[in-house]
Design a protein around this motif. Sequence first.
Motif, PDB file in Angstrom:
ATOM      1  N   THR A  46       1.103  51.914 -35.842  1.00 24.68           N
ATOM      2  CA  THR A  46       1.370  52.613 -34.757  1.00 24.68           C
ATOM      3  C   THR A  46       2.706  52.204 -33.957  1.00 24.68           C
ATOM      4  O   THR A  46       2.947  51.010 -33.942  1.00 24.68           O
ATOM      5  CB  THR A  46       0.147  52.080 -33.746  1.00 24.68           C
ATOM      6  OG1 THR A  46      -0.973  52.319 -34.533  1.00 24.68           O
ATOM      7  CG2 THR A  46       0.079  52.891 -32.401  1.00 24.68           C
ATOM      8  N   LYS A  48       5.565  53.352 -30.620  1.00 24.58           N
ATOM      9  CA  LYS A  48       6.180  54.272 -29.476  1.00 24.58           C
ATOM     10  C   LYS A  48       7.660  53.926 -29.480  1.00 24.58           C
ATOM     11  O   LYS A  48       8.212  52.963 -30.027  1.00 24.58           O
ATOM     12  CB  LYS A  48       5.694  53.795 -28.345  1.00 24.58           C
ATOM     13  CG  LYS A  48       4.228  53.820 -27.989  1.00 24.58           C
ATOM     14  CD  LYS A  48       3.753  53.365 -26.686  1.00 24.58           C
ATOM     15  CE  LYS A  48       3.841  54.526 -25.746  1.00 24.58           C
ATOM     16  NZ  LYS A  48       3.253  54.321 -24.408  1.00 24.58           N
ATOM     17  N   THR A  63       2.441  57.743 -28.595  1.00 32.50           N
ATOM     18  CA  THR A  63       2.078  56.890 -29.494  1.00 32.50           C
ATOM     19  C   THR A  63       2.163  57.759 -30.658  1.00 32.50           C
ATOM     20  O   THR A  63       1.527  58.653 -30.767  1.00 32.50           O
ATOM     21  CB  THR A  63       0.819  56.055 -29.202  1.00 32.50           C
ATOM     22  OG1 THR A  63       0.899  55.553 -28.138  1.00 32.50           O
ATOM     23  CG2 THR A  63       0.475  55.124 -30.275  1.00 32.50           C
TER      24      THR A  63
END
Length: 76
Positions: A46, A48, A63
């Motif tokens: 994950t 950002k 995200t």
Amino acid sequence: MFMRCTEFAIKSDCLKGAPARTVGWRDPGFIHTSLLKDLWPNQMYTYKLWHKFQNDTIIWSETYQFKSSPFPVNAG
């Protein structure tokens, strides 16, 4: 973990002639690239992105997720 990325922008004056400079030009904004190393195989990651403007304002992306390759890849 923080990864460094490269940012660049494409402007219409960088393009040579029609139709790239005349028909349907749309500024793509900023393009960010990054190379991730030492990822575990078959794992969900994950992340950002953030961008810092000249006035020190910071904005964050939504995200995102991706799954790494199921097999190790030798990049070089």
